[in-house]
Design a protein around this motif. Structure first.
Motif, PDB file in Angstrom:
ATOM      1  N   VAL A   3      53.976  52.347  36.435  1.00 51.35           N
ATOM      2  CA  VAL A   3      53.678  50.924  36.515  1.00 51.35           C
ATOM      3  C   VAL A   3      52.481  50.576  35.641  1.00 51.35           C
ATOM      4  CG1 VAL A   3      54.577  50.784  38.867  1.00 51.35           C
ATOM      5  CG2 VAL A   3      52.145  51.219  38.504  1.00 51.35           C
ATOM      6  N   ARG A   4      52.323  49.313  35.321  1.00 52.94           N
ATOM      7  CA  ARG A   4      51.153  48.831  34.577  1.00 52.94           C
ATOM      8  C   ARG A   4      49.979  48.683  35.543  1.00 52.94           C
ATOM      9  NH1 ARG A   4      54.807  45.061  33.236  1.00 52.94           N
ATOM     10  NH2 ARG A   4      53.531  43.424  34.174  1.00 52.94           N
ATOM     11  N   TRP A   5      48.845  49.235  35.173  1.00 49.13           N
ATOM     12  CA  TRP A   5      47.645  49.154  35.991  1.00 49.13           C
ATOM     13  C   TRP A   5      46.729  48.047  35.467  1.00 49.13           C
ATOM     14  CZ3 TRP A   5      47.507  52.065  40.321  1.00 49.13           C
ATOM     15  CH2 TRP A   5      48.364  53.166  40.387  1.00 49.13           C
ATOM     16  N   PRO A   6      45.814  47.554  36.279  1.00 50.16           N
ATOM     17  CA  PRO A   6      44.837  46.566  35.776  1.00 50.16           C
ATOM     18  C   PRO A   6      44.038  47.168  34.619  1.00 50.16           C
ATOM     19  CG  PRO A   6      44.803  46.658  38.176  1.00 50.16           C
ATOM     20  CD  PRO A   6      45.652  47.819  37.720  1.00 50.16           C
ATOM     21  N   ARG A   7      43.513  46.276  33.784  1.00 51.13           N
ATOM     22  CA  ARG A   7      42.762  46.736  32.620  1.00 51.13           C
ATOM     23  C   ARG A   7      41.452  45.965  32.500  1.00 51.13           C
ATOM     24  NH1 ARG A   7      47.397  47.113  27.819  1.00 51.13           N
ATOM     25  NH2 ARG A   7      48.750  48.659  28.861  1.00 51.13           N
ATOM     26  N   GLY A   8      40.502  46.619  31.848  1.00 50.11           N
ATOM     27  CA  GLY A   8      39.254  45.957  31.485  1.00 50.11           C
ATOM     28  C   GLY A   8      38.527  45.353  32.671  1.00 50.11           C
ATOM     29  N   ARG A   9      38.085  44.106  32.455  1.00 49.48           N
ATOM     30  CA  ARG A   9      37.291  43.421  33.470  1.00 49.48           C
ATOM     31  C   ARG A   9      38.113  43.024  34.679  1.00 49.48           C
ATOM     32  NH1 ARG A   9      33.510  38.893  30.897  1.00 49.48           N
ATOM     33  NH2 ARG A   9      32.731  39.033  33.046  1.00 49.48           N
ATOM     34  N   ASP A  10      39.441  43.097  34.578  1.00 51.73           N
ATOM     35  CA  ASP A  10      40.285  42.788  35.743  1.00 51.73           C
ATOM     36  C   ASP A  10      39.997  43.741  36.901  1.00 51.73           C
ATOM     37  OD1 ASP A  10      41.471  40.645  34.558  1.00 51.73           O
ATOM     38  OD2 ASP A  10      43.435  41.580  34.273  1.00 51.73           O
ATOM     39  N   TRP A  11      39.497  44.935  36.594  1.00 51.90           N
ATOM     40  CA  TRP A  11      39.205  45.888  37.660  1.00 51.90           C
ATOM     41  C   TRP A  11      38.144  45.353  38.623  1.00 51.90           C
ATOM     42  CZ3 TRP A  11      41.886  49.811  39.374  1.00 51.90           C
ATOM     43  CH2 TRP A  11      42.778  50.467  38.531  1.00 51.90           C
ATOM     44  N   LEU A  13      45.842  38.167  38.317  1.00 54.93           N
ATOM     45  CA  LEU A  13      45.561  39.594  38.163  1.00 54.93           C
ATOM     46  C   LEU A  13      46.844  40.416  38.248  1.00 54.93           C
ATOM     47  CD1 LEU A  13      42.380  39.804  40.423  1.00 54.93           C
ATOM     48  CD2 LEU A  13      42.453  39.971  37.927  1.00 54.93           C
ATOM     49  N   MET A  14      47.729  40.039  39.167  1.00 50.40           N
ATOM     50  CA  MET A  14      48.999  40.743  39.312  1.00 50.40           C
ATOM     51  C   MET A  14      49.875  40.539  38.085  1.00 50.40           C
ATOM     52  SD  MET A  14      51.826  40.428  42.388  1.00 50.40           S
ATOM     53  CE  MET A  14      50.540  40.546  43.630  1.00 50.40           C
ATOM     54  N   SER A  48      50.867  44.746  37.256  1.00 50.27           N
ATOM     55  CA  SER A  48      52.174  44.778  37.917  1.00 50.27           C
ATOM     56  C   SER A  48      51.925  44.649  39.405  1.00 50.27           C
ATOM     57  CB  SER A  48      52.926  46.074  37.613  1.00 50.27           C
ATOM     58  OG  SER A  48      52.234  47.186  38.156  1.00 50.27           O
ATOM     59  N   ALA A  49      52.929  44.218  40.134  1.00 52.16           N
ATOM     60  CA  ALA A  49      52.749  44.006  41.570  1.00 52.16           C
ATOM     61  C   ALA A  49      52.395  45.305  42.281  1.00 52.16           C
ATOM     62  CB  ALA A  49      54.014  43.398  42.171  1.00 52.16           C
ATOM     63  N   LEU A  50      53.136  46.388  41.971  1.00 47.42           N
ATOM     64  CA  LEU A  50      52.896  47.660  42.648  1.00 47.42           C
ATOM     65  C   LEU A  50      51.581  48.289  42.201  1.00 47.42           C
ATOM     66  CD1 LEU A  50      53.791  49.834  44.584  1.00 47.42           C
ATOM     67  CD2 LEU A  50      55.226  50.805  42.771  1.00 47.42           C
ATOM     68  N   GLY A  51      51.271  48.224  40.919  1.00 49.45           N
ATOM     69  CA  GLY A  51      50.008  48.756  40.422  1.00 49.45           C
ATOM     70  C   GLY A  51      48.821  48.016  41.009  1.00 49.45           C
ATOM     71  N   TYR A  52      48.935  46.693  41.085  1.00 48.44           N
ATOM     72  CA  TYR A  52      47.856  45.886  41.654  1.00 48.44           C
ATOM     73  C   TYR A  52      47.664  46.194  43.138  1.00 48.44           C
ATOM     74  CZ  TYR A  52      45.365  41.755  43.298  1.00 48.44           C
ATOM     75  OH  TYR A  52      44.461  40.916  43.885  1.00 48.44           O
ATOM     76  N   ALA A  53      48.769  46.300  43.895  1.00 48.45           N
ATOM     77  CA  ALA A  53      48.680  46.577  45.329  1.00 48.45           C
ATOM     78  C   ALA A  53      48.089  47.966  45.577  1.00 48.45           C
ATOM     79  CB  ALA A  53      50.056  46.473  45.974  1.00 48.45           C
ATOM     80  N   THR A  54      48.502  48.960  44.794  1.00 48.58           N
ATOM     81  CA  THR A  54      48.003  50.322  44.979  1.00 48.58           C
ATOM     82  C   THR A  54      46.511  50.398  44.674  1.00 48.58           C
ATOM     83  OG1 THR A  54      50.176  51.193  44.348  1.00 48.58           O
ATOM     84  CG2 THR A  54      48.328  52.733  44.312  1.00 48.58           C
ATOM     85  N   ALA A  55      46.087  49.764  43.578  1.00 42.83           N
ATOM     86  CA  ALA A  55      44.672  49.790  43.212  1.00 42.83           C
ATOM     87  C   ALA A  55      43.822  49.063  44.252  1.00 42.83           C
ATOM     88  CB  ALA A  55      44.486  49.147  41.838  1.00 42.83           C
ATOM     89  N   GLY A  56      44.294  47.904  44.702  1.00 40.72           N
ATOM     90  CA  GLY A  56      43.547  47.159  45.704  1.00 40.72           C
ATOM     91  C   GLY A  56      43.444  47.915  47.015  1.00 40.72           C
TER      92      GLY A  56
END
Length: 293
Positions: A58-66, A173-174, A178-186
């Motif tokens: 999946v696509r993960w957040p990048r840069g300042r989005d973290w 941000l999502m 990606s939805a799954l990458g964003y949910a997993t990181a959060g």
């Protein structure tokens, strides 16, 4: 089965898992504390989602989005679900999940207040009907509830407002990840915050006294209500419209009431049934548009 129907089915299953989580939390909360419950729910949930996200690339957040992902993840999976568990110390699983079922209309109100979505007359009517259903269920069912259930009801409604804010602020941000990458990181940041708080307070020591049933409850919260439940939710959002997916949340209080009656002997009164119907009707009104003649 087409993609839309598969998404709705996933949303129904996710909402059912979430509703049953309220009853399971009520079952285990007297043996521990809200922070420890959140540690297990999202710590195990993260461990479930991470290999799935890595396998799917999946696509993960990048840069300042973290920064935004970390802040919202800590607020939602950390602070919000501690508040959620705390409310269930006072109120019943069914009443708590009835407040949860107002999430779609609360999200509409927050989106309108932030200028993200127009609040039409039809949506306003839906909000009024849904909130009226909640008021009816809570007022008419006071005799069937614990003495301080109103305290838990207010805590839960306050928590749902914060969840509505999370829903609105998460969308950009999502979209960039990606939805799954964003949910997993959060979930990682929320579970991490909970773990630090629980370790500092020494509350994790309570788990050494768990019996088999309490460990089973924690595993359910982590694997089904945490990991699988949120995976199904993002799966649904990827295949059906957000409005249709949000409507499935009305399954939550029904599942909570049924399992709550089995696990902790919570009564199922007529006022609760009427309240569920009113909330579902209000969400349907607010989420649909009048057909053109």
């Amino acid at each position: 089965m087409n993609a839309g129907r598969a998404g709705i089915l996933a949303g129904v299953l996710s909402s059912a898992f979430g509703g049953m989580a309220a009853a399971v939390t009520r079952f285990v909360i007297d043996s521990t504390d809200p922070v420890t419950v959140a540690v297990f729910r999202f710590g195990l949930g993260f461990l479930f989602l991470l290999p799935v996200a890595l396998a799917l690339r999946v696509r993960w957040p990048r840069g300042r989005d973290w920064i935004g992902v970390a802040a919202l993840g800590a607020m939602f999976y950390g602070v919000f679900f501690v508040v959620y568990a705390e409310s269930l110390v006072y109120t019943t699983a069914a009443r708590g999940s009835l407040a949860v079922s107002t999430l779609p209309v609360l999200t509409m109100l927050v989106a309108a207040a932030l200028g993200r979505e127009a609040l039409t007359a039809r949506k306003t009517l839906g909000v009024a009907v849904a909130m009226g259903g909640v008021a009816l269920a809570l007022a008419a069912g006071l005799a069937e509830a614990p003495p301080e259930a109103w305290r838990g009801d207010l805590i839960m409604l306050g928590g749902m407002l914060s969840m509505a804010l999370y829903n609105v602020l998460s969308r950009p941000l999502m979209a960039r990840s990606s939805a799954l990458g964003y949910a997993t990181a959060g979930m990682f940041f929320g579970a991490g915050l909970n773990a630090v708080v629980a370790w500092s307070a020494g509350s994790l020591q309570t788990v050494q006294y768990f019996n088999t049933g309490q460990w089973a409850a924690m595993l359910y919260l982590g694997l089904f209500a945490g990991g699988l439940g949120f995976y199904l939710w993002v799966y649904a959002l990827e295949r059906a419209t957000p409005t249709r997916v949000a409507n499935t949340i009305t399954v939550s209080p029904i599942a909570a009431a049924l399992l709550g009656a089995v696990l902790v002997g919570e009564p199922i009164g007529a006022s609760l049934v009427i309240g569920v119907v009113a909330v579902a009707a209000g969400i349907w009104i607010a989420s649909t548009t009048r057909s053109a003649a």
